[in-house]
Design a protein around this motif. Structure first.
Motif, mmCIF file in Angstrom:
data_model
loop_
_atom_site.group_PDB
_atom_site.id
_atom_site.type_symbol
_atom_site.label_atom_id
_atom_site.label_comp_id
_atom_site.label_asym_id
_atom_site.label_seq_id
_atom_site.Cartn_x
_atom_site.Cartn_y
_atom_site.Cartn_z
ATOM 1 N N CYS A 30 6.730 69.892 33.766
ATOM 2 C CA CYS A 30 7.161 68.556 34.196
ATOM 3 C C CYS A 30 7.714 67.713 33.058
ATOM 4 C CB CYS A 30 6.006 67.823 34.856
ATOM 5 S SG CYS A 30 5.568 68.551 36.435
ATOM 6 N N SER A 31 7.536 68.119 31.813
ATOM 7 C CA SER A 31 8.075 67.338 30.705
ATOM 8 C C SER A 31 9.289 68.012 30.073
ATOM 9 C CB SER A 31 7.004 67.099 29.646
ATOM 10 O OG SER A 31 6.603 68.314 29.058
ATOM 11 N N LEU A 32 9.880 68.982 30.747
ATOM 12 C CA LEU A 32 11.096 69.599 30.210
ATOM 13 C C LEU A 32 12.225 68.593 30.062
ATOM 14 C CD1 LEU A 32 11.205 73.166 31.721
ATOM 15 C CD2 LEU A 32 10.788 72.503 29.375
ATOM 16 N N PRO A 33 12.535 67.800 31.068
ATOM 17 C CA PRO A 33 13.471 66.723 30.782
ATOM 18 C C PRO A 33 12.749 65.718 29.885
ATOM 19 C CG PRO A 33 13.138 66.962 33.146
ATOM 20 C CD PRO A 33 12.195 67.865 32.467
ATOM 21 N N ILE A 34 13.311 65.410 28.757
ATOM 22 C CA ILE A 34 12.647 64.584 27.754
ATOM 23 C C ILE A 34 12.211 63.234 28.318
ATOM 24 C CG2 ILE A 34 12.999 63.430 25.537
ATOM 25 C CD1 ILE A 34 12.630 66.441 25.327
ATOM 26 N N SER A 40 4.353 62.875 32.291
ATOM 27 C CA SER A 40 3.552 64.098 32.277
ATOM 28 C C SER A 40 2.307 63.936 31.414
ATOM 29 C CB SER A 40 4.381 65.264 31.738
ATOM 30 O OG SER A 40 5.438 65.544 32.594
ATOM 31 N N THR A 41 2.449 63.254 30.304
ATOM 32 C CA THR A 41 1.308 63.044 29.423
ATOM 33 C C THR A 41 0.256 62.155 30.079
ATOM 34 O OG1 THR A 41 2.761 63.291 27.516
ATOM 35 C CG2 THR A 41 0.637 62.247 27.132
ATOM 36 N N ALA A 66 -1.133 61.965 40.301
ATOM 37 C CA ALA A 66 -1.134 61.067 39.139
ATOM 38 C C ALA A 66 0.280 60.905 38.585
ATOM 39 C CB ALA A 66 -2.062 61.613 38.065
ATOM 40 N N PHE A 67 1.078 61.966 38.638
ATOM 41 C CA PHE A 67 2.470 61.906 38.178
ATOM 42 C C PHE A 67 3.248 60.890 39.004
ATOM 43 C CE2 PHE A 67 6.848 63.349 37.842
ATOM 44 C CZ PHE A 67 6.949 63.734 36.513
ATOM 45 N N LYS A 68 3.070 60.948 40.311
ATOM 46 C CA LYS A 68 3.773 60.035 41.209
ATOM 47 C C LYS A 68 3.282 58.601 41.049
ATOM 48 C CE LYS A 68 4.751 59.381 46.110
ATOM 49 N NZ LYS A 68 4.460 59.847 47.468
ATOM 50 N N ALA A 69 1.969 58.428 40.889
ATOM 51 C CA ALA A 69 1.395 57.085 40.778
ATOM 52 C C ALA A 69 1.801 56.376 39.486
ATOM 53 C CB ALA A 69 -0.119 57.159 40.865
ATOM 54 N N ASN A 70 2.052 57.120 38.432
ATOM 55 C CA ASN A 70 2.359 56.536 37.125
ATOM 56 C C ASN A 70 3.809 56.749 36.709
ATOM 57 O OD1 ASN A 70 -0.346 55.646 36.467
ATOM 58 N ND2 ASN A 70 -0.833 57.819 36.412
ATOM 59 N N PHE A 71 4.690 57.007 37.665
ATOM 60 C CA PHE A 71 6.065 57.361 37.320
ATOM 61 C C PHE A 71 6.803 56.238 36.592
ATOM 62 C CE2 PHE A 71 10.543 58.277 38.110
ATOM 63 C CZ PHE A 71 10.585 59.581 37.657
ATOM 64 N N LYS A 72 6.752 55.020 37.135
ATOM 65 C CA LYS A 72 7.491 53.911 36.508
ATOM 66 C C LYS A 72 6.952 53.596 35.117
ATOM 67 C CE LYS A 72 9.200 51.329 40.464
ATOM 68 N NZ LYS A 72 9.174 50.035 41.142
ATOM 69 N N GLN A 73 5.647 53.492 34.996
ATOM 70 C CA GLN A 73 5.052 53.176 33.701
ATOM 71 C C GLN A 73 5.332 54.266 32.681
ATOM 72 O OE1 GLN A 73 1.180 53.039 35.293
ATOM 73 N NE2 GLN A 73 1.114 50.804 35.444
ATOM 74 N N GLY A 74 5.244 55.504 33.099
ATOM 75 C CA GLY A 74 5.492 56.622 32.194
ATOM 76 C C GLY A 74 6.930 56.719 31.755
ATOM 77 N N MET A 75 7.851 56.393 32.652
ATOM 78 C CA MET A 75 9.267 56.408 32.284
ATOM 79 C C MET A 75 9.547 55.361 31.210
ATOM 80 S SD MET A 75 11.064 58.703 33.922
ATOM 81 C CE MET A 75 12.713 58.096 34.105
ATOM 82 N N VAL A 76 8.972 54.181 31.364
ATOM 83 C CA VAL A 76 9.164 53.119 30.376
ATOM 84 C C VAL A 76 8.586 53.550 29.034
ATOM 85 C CG1 VAL A 76 8.508 50.760 29.752
ATOM 86 C CG2 VAL A 76 9.261 51.279 32.078
ATOM 87 N N GLY A 78 8.035 56.628 27.957
ATOM 88 C CA GLY A 78 8.837 57.721 27.421
ATOM 89 C C GLY A 78 10.147 57.243 26.821
ATOM 90 N N CYS A 79 10.801 56.307 27.500
ATOM 91 C CA CYS A 79 12.074 55.792 26.980
ATOM 92 C C CYS A 79 11.856 54.982 25.706
ATOM 93 C CB CYS A 79 12.769 54.935 28.037
ATOM 94 S SG CYS A 79 13.414 55.906 29.408
ATOM 95 N N LEU A 80 10.797 54.175 25.667
ATOM 96 C CA LEU A 80 10.514 53.402 24.458
ATOM 97 C C LEU A 80 10.150 54.304 23.291
ATOM 98 C CD1 LEU A 80 8.457 50.393 25.851
ATOM 99 C CD2 LEU A 80 10.795 50.371 24.991
ATOM 100 N N LEU A 81 9.460 55.370 23.583
ATOM 101 C CA LEU A 81 9.040 56.287 22.536
ATOM 102 C C LEU A 81 10.234 56.959 21.864
ATOM 103 C CD1 LEU A 81 6.619 57.712 21.158
ATOM 104 C CD2 LEU A 81 6.830 59.472 22.906
#
Length: 90
Positions: A30-34, A40-41, A66-76, A78-81
């Motif tokens: 699930c973390s293949l696309p950067i 995923s983490t 959990a992936f679906k529930a945290n999608f927006k927060q995780g995307m932010v 990941g992008c900031l990182l």
């Protein structure tokens, strides 16, 4: 012989090891696309915490929930990182 039964230590250890292998494989896939590495983490960390409390059920189902529930927060995250400059760049 309780050592090799389903209540024994080897069985519990091997079950936990197999669950961790499945969880790491799901994280890797699930973390293949950067961009989704943050999501995923977070999902893997959520499942790991449930495993410590012995509240986990099916690993894959809980991971994707959990992936679906945290999608927006995780995307932010990941992008900031990956877009923030590192201290070595200055």
């Amino acid at each position: 012989m309780k050592f090799f039964s389903t209540e024994g230590g080897i069985y519990k250890f091997m079950t936990r090891l197999w669950d961790m292998i499945k969880l790491n494989f799901l994280w890797l896939i699930c973390s293949l696309p950067i961009v989704t590495i943050g999501v995923s983490t977070i999902a893997a960390f959520t499942i790991t915490l449930k495993m410590v409390e012995e509240k986990e059920g099916y690993i894959a189902r809980a991971f994707f929930k959990a992936f679906k529930a945290n999608f927006k927060q995780g995307m932010v995250i990941g992008c900031l990182l990956y877009t923030s400059p590192s201290p070595r760049d200055s």
